[in-house]
Enzyme design. Structure first.
Site, short mmCIF file in Angstrom:
data_model
loop_
_atom_site.label_atom_id
_atom_site.label_comp_id
_atom_site.label_asym_id
_atom_site.label_seq_id
_atom_site.Cartn_x
_atom_site.Cartn_y
_atom_site.Cartn_z
N GLY A 121 0.81 -1.21 0.00
CA GLY A 121 0.00 0.00 0.00
C GLY A 121 0.84 1.26 0.00
O GLY A 121 1.22 1.78 1.05
N THR A 123 0.62 3.72 -3.25
CA THR A 123 -0.04 4.73 -4.09
C THR A 123 -1.35 5.22 -3.47
O THR A 123 -2.14 4.43 -2.95
CB THR A 123 -0.33 4.14 -5.49
N THR A 129 2.12 9.50 -8.17
CA THR A 129 3.54 9.21 -8.19
C THR A 129 4.33 10.02 -7.15
O THR A 129 5.43 9.66 -6.78
CB THR A 129 4.10 9.52 -9.61
N GLU A 243 11.81 -5.17 -7.22
CA GLU A 243 10.51 -5.14 -7.90
C GLU A 243 10.69 -4.85 -9.39
O GLU A 243 10.12 -5.51 -10.25
CB GLU A 243 9.63 -4.07 -7.26
C1 LIG Z 1 -3.33 -2.36 -12.25
C2 LIG Z 1 -2.47 -1.55 -11.33
C3 LIG Z 1 -1.89 -2.18 -10.23
C4 LIG Z 1 -1.15 -1.43 -9.31
N1 LIG Z 1 -0.69 -2.03 -8.16
C5 LIG Z 1 -0.17 -1.25 -7.17
C6 LIG Z 1 0.11 -1.79 -5.88
O1 LIG Z 1 -0.07 -3.00 -5.63
N2 LIG Z 1 0.54 -0.95 -4.90
C7 LIG Z 1 0.73 0.38 -5.12
O2 LIG Z 1 1.13 1.09 -4.18
N3 LIG Z 1 0.51 0.93 -6.35
C8 LIG Z 1 0.05 0.14 -7.36
N4 LIG Z 1 -0.24 0.69 -8.60
C9 LIG Z 1 -0.04 2.12 -8.79
C10 LIG Z 1 1.04 2.43 -9.83
O3 LIG Z 1 2.31 2.25 -9.26
C11 LIG Z 1 0.78 3.85 -10.32
O4 LIG Z 1 -0.43 3.82 -11.07
C12 LIG Z 1 1.89 4.38 -11.15
O5 LIG Z 1 3.06 4.52 -10.38
C13 LIG Z 1 1.51 5.75 -11.76
O6 LIG Z 1 1.00 6.57 -10.76
P1 LIG Z 1 -0.42 7.28 -10.93
O7 LIG Z 1 -1.38 6.29 -11.46
O8 LIG Z 1 -0.77 7.92 -9.64
O9 LIG Z 1 -0.21 8.36 -12.02
P2 LIG Z 1 0.13 9.91 -11.82
O10 LIG Z 1 1.21 10.08 -10.81
O11 LIG Z 1 -1.14 10.64 -11.62
O12 LIG Z 1 0.72 10.26 -13.24
C14 LIG Z 1 -0.10 10.27 -14.42
C15 LIG Z 1 0.80 10.38 -15.63
O13 LIG Z 1 1.58 11.59 -15.54
C16 LIG Z 1 2.96 11.30 -15.62
N5 LIG Z 1 3.69 12.20 -14.71
C17 LIG Z 1 3.39 12.50 -13.42
N6 LIG Z 1 4.31 13.35 -12.91
C18 LIG Z 1 5.21 13.57 -13.89
C19 LIG Z 1 6.40 14.35 -13.98
N7 LIG Z 1 6.86 15.05 -12.94
N8 LIG Z 1 7.08 14.35 -15.16
C20 LIG Z 1 6.62 13.64 -16.21
N9 LIG Z 1 5.51 12.87 -16.18
C21 LIG Z 1 4.82 12.85 -15.04
C22 LIG Z 1 3.12 9.84 -15.20
O14 LIG Z 1 4.26 9.27 -15.78
C23 LIG Z 1 1.82 9.23 -15.72
O15 LIG Z 1 1.99 8.84 -17.05
C24 LIG Z 1 -0.93 -0.05 -9.55
C25 LIG Z 1 -1.48 0.56 -10.69
C26 LIG Z 1 -2.25 -0.17 -11.55
C27 LIG Z 1 -2.89 0.53 -12.72
#
Ligand SMILES: Cc1cc2nc3c(=O)[nH]c(=O)nc-3n(C[C@H](O)[C@H](O)[C@H](O)COP(=O)(O)OP(=O)(O)OC[C@H]3O[C@@H](n4cnc5c(N)ncnc54)[C@H](O)[C@@H]3O)c2cc1C
Length: 385
Positions: A121, A123, A129, A243
């Site tokens: 846990g 995100t 991110t 990972e």
């Molecule tokens: C099916 C699935 C399973 C997952 N499993 C887990 C889990 O078990 N545990 C967990 O903790 N998380 C999990 N995640 C979360 C995953 O790690 C995040 O979805 C991923 O890291 C992207 O974060 P976000 O979705 O919040 O996107 P955001 O942070 O909202 O970003 C959206 C987009 O903007 C881009 N972006 C954001 N900031 C910048 C920047 N400064 N410069 C350039 N580009 C940027 C990103 O690259 C992305 O393309 C999972 C996600 C999915 C979809």
């Protein structure tokens, strides 16, 4: 760099296990969005998910290279390791930073599969991110912490007994270093469900058992804090190389599966009186996908070798994940194209694997964030965030 041949028996054993879980099994689960209980149980029983747990804690005590071989073979066999890959690496935080008492208490049970540590846990919906901006709090109250907040995309939470949770224990405004004030807890979800812990599944384009998790005054014993309070971000970061390397290996397995399917079909499918694979317009995309996969595979081997030698491998782990995720996605796209209309038919399994492998340029870390890491930490360009 070539792989040492002593991994051949492991590869063969994983392939033999996976042969018991044919395409029809995965197709049915995908249709029902059901969890592959039997597959995960078989991998656990064979000791594959305990690959990285040392023998002194009843694990298989294998190397990172062996673990990558396991994940790659699972995917190359057409199975889906995403159902259980976290059981392999999430325990690394406990292994590296847990107390002697915590390790003895949890690791052998995790190795035997009696305790499932599948949920991670980190995100959150608001911070995404930007992990340092997460809002879930854990406030000390006697011999417990009280947790409030929310996580999203907490995969496999419904199929896990324990969750590794990152929460803020010191308000951001009060910490000296920007990475301080976050702490890691091992949450026993069996005890917490219905007592401050609520799990809601999120239906996604592939069968991934992901969820959102809500904490409302959830009590976690202070004994379940891992390492020192406030140092949690560093502990989570230290687990990310493993990972990334393992998920990169999964992508290599996916790419091999797509390339295998495409070459087989291109040899057999006849149109205009000859095999479609005789046309360079069909051959070249397959060859290109193969080249991309092989280059990524070298980086996965390099990262795994550095990791198991105890050397710094942040750049290589990130580059391996990036190259492998791009390679598997390119191979998936090529495979659909090679199959024409049949690429979209459920019974060919390509559309399912296509949906599954799409995830990896986004999670567990998105492509942009890897590029940013390389630009700023390897190439010494100015920080963008
Ligand atoms: C099916 C699935 C399973 C997952 N499993 C887990 C889990 O078990 N545990 C967990 O903790 N998380 C999990 N995640 C979360 C995953 O790690 C995040 O979805 C991923 O890291 C992207 O974060 P976000 O979705 O919040 O996107 P955001 O942070 O909202 O970003 C959206 C987009 O903007 C881009 N972006 C954001 N900031 C910048 C920047 N400064 N410069 C350039 N580009 C940027 C990103 O690259 C992305 O393309 C999972 C996600 C999915 C979809």
């Amino acid at each position: 760099m070539t792989e040492s041949t002593d991994l051949a028996p492991i590869r063969e054993a994983v392939r033999a296990l996976c042969a018991n879980f044919p395409a029809e099994y995965w197709r049915r689960l995908d249709r029902e969005r059901a969890y592959p209980e039997e597959f995960v149980a078989a991998l656990t029983k064979a000791g594959f998910l305990a690959a990285l747990i040392p023998e002194e804690f009843d694990g298989s005590g294998l190397t990172m290279s062996a673990a990558t071989a396991i994940m790659e073979e699972i995917q190359a066999s057409g199975c889906n390791g995403a159902a259980c890959h976290a059981q392999m690496y999430t325990m690394g935080t406990l292994l590296r930073h847990g107390s002697a008492e915590q390790k003895v208490r949890y690791l052998p049970a995790i190795a035997r599969g009696e305790l499932r540590l599948q949920a991670f846990g980190v995100t959150e919906p608001a911070s995404g991110t930007d992990t340092l901006n997460l809002r879930t709090t854990a406030v000390r109250d006697g011999d417990h912490y009280i947790v409030n907040g929310q996580k999203i995309w907490t995969s496999r939470a419904e199929h896990s007994d324990l969750m590794l949770l990152l929460a803020r224990t010191t308000p951001r405004a009060e910490v000296k270093s920007r990475t301080g004030g976050l702490s890691v807890f091992l949450v026993d979800m069996r005890a917490a469900k219905g007592k401050g812990l609520t799990i809601r599944p999120i239906r996604t384009m592939m069968n991934h058992a992901t969820t959102e998790v809500f904490f409302e005054k959830m009590r976690v014993p202070a004994d379940n804090l891992i390492g020192a309070e406030g140092d949690g971000f560093r502990y989570i970061l230290s687990g990310m190389n493993a990972e990334r390397i393992l998920i990169a290996a999964e992508c290599i397995g996916d790419a091999k599966w797509f390339i295998g399917k495409a070459t087989g079909y291109a040899r057999e499918r006849e149109v205009f009186g000859r095999a479609i694979g005789q046309n360079q317009g069909v051959q070249f995309p397959i060859a290109r996908a193969y080249i991309g996969m092989r280059a990524a595979e070298l980086m996965v081997h390099e990262a795994a070798a550095l990791y198991e030698a105890g050397k710094e491998c942040g750049a290589e782990a990130n580059m391996a994940k990036h190259l492998a995720a791009e390679a598997s996605w390119a191979a998936a796209d090529m495979c659909v194209q090679t199959h024409g209309g049949f690429g979209f038919a459920e019974e060919f399994d390509i559309e399912r694997k296509f949906r599954e492998t799409r995830l990896y340029t986004v999670a567990p870390i998105s492509t942009n964030l890897i590029l940013s890491y390389i630009a700023e930490h390897v190439l010494d360009l100015p920080r963008s965030y």
